[in-house]
Design a protein around this motif. Structure first.
Motif, PDB file in Angstrom:
ATOM      1  N   VAL A   1       0.846  -1.207   0.000  1.00  0.00           N
ATOM      2  CA  VAL A   1       0.000   0.000   0.000  1.00  0.00           C
ATOM      3  C   VAL A   1       0.881   1.257   0.000  1.00  0.00           C
ATOM      4  N   ARG A   2       1.873   1.235   0.839  1.00  0.00           N
ATOM      5  CA  ARG A   2       2.783   2.390   0.917  1.00  0.00           C
ATOM      6  C   ARG A   2       3.507   2.606  -0.407  1.00  0.00           C
TER       7      ARG A   2
ATOM      8  N   ASP B   1      -3.325   7.894   4.382  1.00  0.00           N
ATOM      9  CA  ASP B   1      -2.932   7.427   3.044  1.00  0.00           C
ATOM     10  C   ASP B   1      -3.986   7.808   2.020  1.00  0.00           C
TER      11      ASP B   1
ATOM     12  N   ALA C   1       2.589   1.635  -3.412  1.00  0.00           N
ATOM     13  CA  ALA C   1       1.649   2.082  -4.443  1.00  0.00           C
ATOM     14  C   ALA C   1       1.310   3.557  -4.244  1.00  0.00           C
ATOM     15  N   THR C   2       1.201   4.002  -3.007  1.00  0.00           N
ATOM     16  CA  THR C   2       0.903   5.409  -2.734  1.00  0.00           C
ATOM     17  C   THR C   2       2.059   6.274  -3.198  1.00  0.00           C
TER      18      THR C   2
ATOM     19  N   LEU D   1      -3.187  10.197  -1.072  1.00  0.00           N
ATOM     20  CA  LEU D   1      -3.375   9.661  -2.421  1.00  0.00           C
ATOM     21  C   LEU D   1      -4.341  10.546  -3.210  1.00  0.00           C
TER      22      LEU D   1
ATOM     23  N   HIS E   1      -2.735   0.027  -5.424  1.00  0.00           N
ATOM     24  CA  HIS E   1      -2.965   0.495  -4.061  1.00  0.00           C
ATOM     25  C   HIS E   1      -4.281  -0.053  -3.516  1.00  0.00           C
TER      26      HIS E   1
END
Length: 554
Positions: free
Chosen positions: A52-53, A116, A55-56, A120, A75
């Motif tokens: 997730v991090r 996040d 992809a962000t 994003l 993400h």
């Protein structure tokens, strides 16, 4: 029972070991399920958080819209995977510390996802200024939130490792305790089995020794002593009971055989076994042999009894015939003496006739009368001798019957000897009786043969006497005729008288021989009578011997 106890102890030890193994396996399964396997879920969740991090970062760092969209898509997928991993992590939590760590993970993760999502939304654009703001916010806000969430996940992993280590330590202790417990159980089972085995061996060895000593006395013929008592319901007890039952059965059979043989040795053959149902298997031929021996001896004694009755009856008939022969011989002797006296008188008369020729006619008449009387007497003598001959033939028939009886008695005694030999020791006494019967039969046959020879000699002598009597009768006829002619021719008186004198001398000699034969017949008849009496006495003695035995009724 002892074997059952040993098996029970081994079974308890096996059950305890199985329970301990089950407990250890359960604990290991618990460790794997609650502490080892969840580590992978936690690690996967941390990897999803890192995705997730990343992809962000890619979404706010790229300037190309397609790349930005691709990172956003990655993400969002990573967020879904992260949120899906949380329920699996929650399922494995069993301790309070784990619940606290899980709640901390949920709280920090919610905070991180919230930051996040804001960053994003702010930076997922081609606008460079917005991207720059988003990157700055990510550095300032998202990085600390990520570190906090990662620490929460790491705290849960550390707590799981700590709990797993504690459980592993307790399992090691439990394994040691289980090993010691199994060793103690095995040692206790071995000691108990040794004691039980010793007791079993003693309980078996002592009765076996007692049974072996009793079987030695049993092999030596002791059937009355009791067998050792053994009350356990096992193979040895069954063996002792079987041997005891066998001894009881043998005692009953031997007692019955002793009674049967004792009764037969005392002469009682009218007996039966009292326990025929006990004679089974190989004992049955023994009873059949004793029964056959009894039947054979009983039948032989019956035949001897019948033979003795026949000998007794034959001896009685022989005695009666001998008595009749003796009486006939006495009558014959009297007739012969009378005939001899008559012949002497005729001879004297003829001699006087020679000397007294002058009185020939008168003397001739007188002599004719006397000659006529002599002829009648001669006829009587001939008839008497014929009767003697018939009586002798009857005696011969009786002697033939005696010989047949003696032959049958001899044959019966031979059969009795054979049966006595078959009977062995029990037939020795009967063999002596059979020998006596055979000896008696041989003596009877010999006496019968001697009597027959004497009677046949008597018959021959009687035939000679008959011929002499016939000649004498003819001479007397001639004398009568000569006397009648004396009146007409007195010259021939002297010559005729001389011839008559010579004929009378021959007749006298024949009569003398007849008298001797009659005397011999009389002596033979007396001897035959004595023999028949002896035979009758022997038959009576045989009856008395057979009467000592109690035979079966037909």
């Amino acid at each position: 029972m002892s074997s059952l106890i040993t098996v029970l102890i081994a079974s308890v030890a096996a059950i305890i070991a199985a329970i301990l193994l089950f407990v250890v396996a359960s604990q290991y399964n618990k460790v794997l399920t609650n502490y080892a396997f969840p580590q992978g879920d936690i690690g996967q969740a941390m990897a999803d958080l890192a995705d997730v991090r990343s992809a962000t970062r890619g979404a706010i760092g790229y300037s190309d819209q397609s790349q930005i969209d691709q990172m956003v898509e990655i993400h969002d997928q990573a967020v879904e995977d992260l949120q899906a991993a949380l329920p699996e992590i929650k399922k494995s939590i069993v301790a309070k510390a784990g619940e606290k760590d899980y709640n901390n993970i949920v709280a920090t993760l919610d905070n991180y996802l919230e930051v996040d999502a804001k960053i994003l939304k702010m930076g997922a654009t081609t606008d460079a200024e917005q991207s720059k703001k988003a990157q700055d916010a990510a550095f300032d806000e998202l990085a600390p939130a990520y570190a906090t969430a990662s620490e929460a996940f790491q705290g849960l992993m550390d707590d799981n490792i700590s709990l797993g280590d504690k459980t592993h330590s307790s399992l090691q202790k439990m394994e040691l305790i289980m090993l010691l417990l199994i060793i103690v159980i095995i040692v206790a089972a071995c000691i108990l089995a040794t004691k039980i085995g010793g007791k079993i061996a003693k309980d078996i060895a002592q009765p076996m020794d007692d049974l072996a000593r009793r079987l030695e006395t049993f092999a030596q013929g002791d059937l009355t002593s009791p067998f050792p008592e053994y009350h356990n319901d096992d193979e040895l007890g069954e063996m002792v009971q079987s041997v005891t039952d066998t001894t009881t059965k043998l005692s009953v059979i031997f007692a019955d055989m002793e009674n049967l043989l004792g009764q037969m040795s005392n002469g009682n053959f009218n007996i039966q076994t009292s326990c025929e149902e006990e004679y089974t298997g190989d004992f049955r031929p023994l009873l059949d042999s004793i029964r056959e021996m009894k039947i054979q001896i009983d039948g032989t004694l019956k035949e001897v009894r019948e033979a003795s009755e026949m000998v007794s009856a034959g001896a009685l008939n022989l005695a009666e015939a001998s008595q009749a022969l003796a009486e006939g011989a006495t009558d014959q002797a009297a007739s012969a003496q009378q005939m001899q006296a008559t012949i002497d008188e005729i001879t004297n008369g003829l001699n006087n006739t020679v000397d007294q020729t002058n009185d020939a006619y008168a003397e001739a008449e007188r002599v004719a009368g006397e000659a006529e009387s002599s002829r009648n007497e001669m006829s009587v003598m001939v008839e008497a001798m014929n009767r003697i001959s018939e009586t002798s033939e009857k005696i011969g028939s009786v002697i033939t019957e005696i010989e047949d009886i003696a032959s049958q008695t001899n044959l019966l005694s031979l059969n009795a000897s054979i049966e006595a030999a078959r009977a062995g020791e029990a037939g020795k006494g009967f063999a002596v009786v059979a020998d006596q019967i055979r000896t008696l039969a041989e003596q009877s046959a010999k006496s019968a043969v001697n009597t027959r020879e004497l009677i046949e000699e008597s018959i021959r002598e009687i035939e000679v006497g008959n011929k002499a009597a016939e000649r004498t009768e003819k001479v007397l006829v001639e004398v009568v005729e000569a006397i009648h002619q004396l009146a007409d021719n007195s010259k021939g008186i002297s010559e005729t008288s001389v011839q008559q004198a010579e004929s009378m001398g021959q007749a006298d000699a024949g009569v003398t021989r007849i008298a001797d034969i009659i005397q011999s017949n009389s002596a033979t008849a007396e001897e035959t009578s004595a023999t028949s009496e002896e035979l009758s006495a022997q038959a009576t003695s045989m009856d008395e011997i057979v009467a000592r035995f109690s035979l079966t009724e037909e």
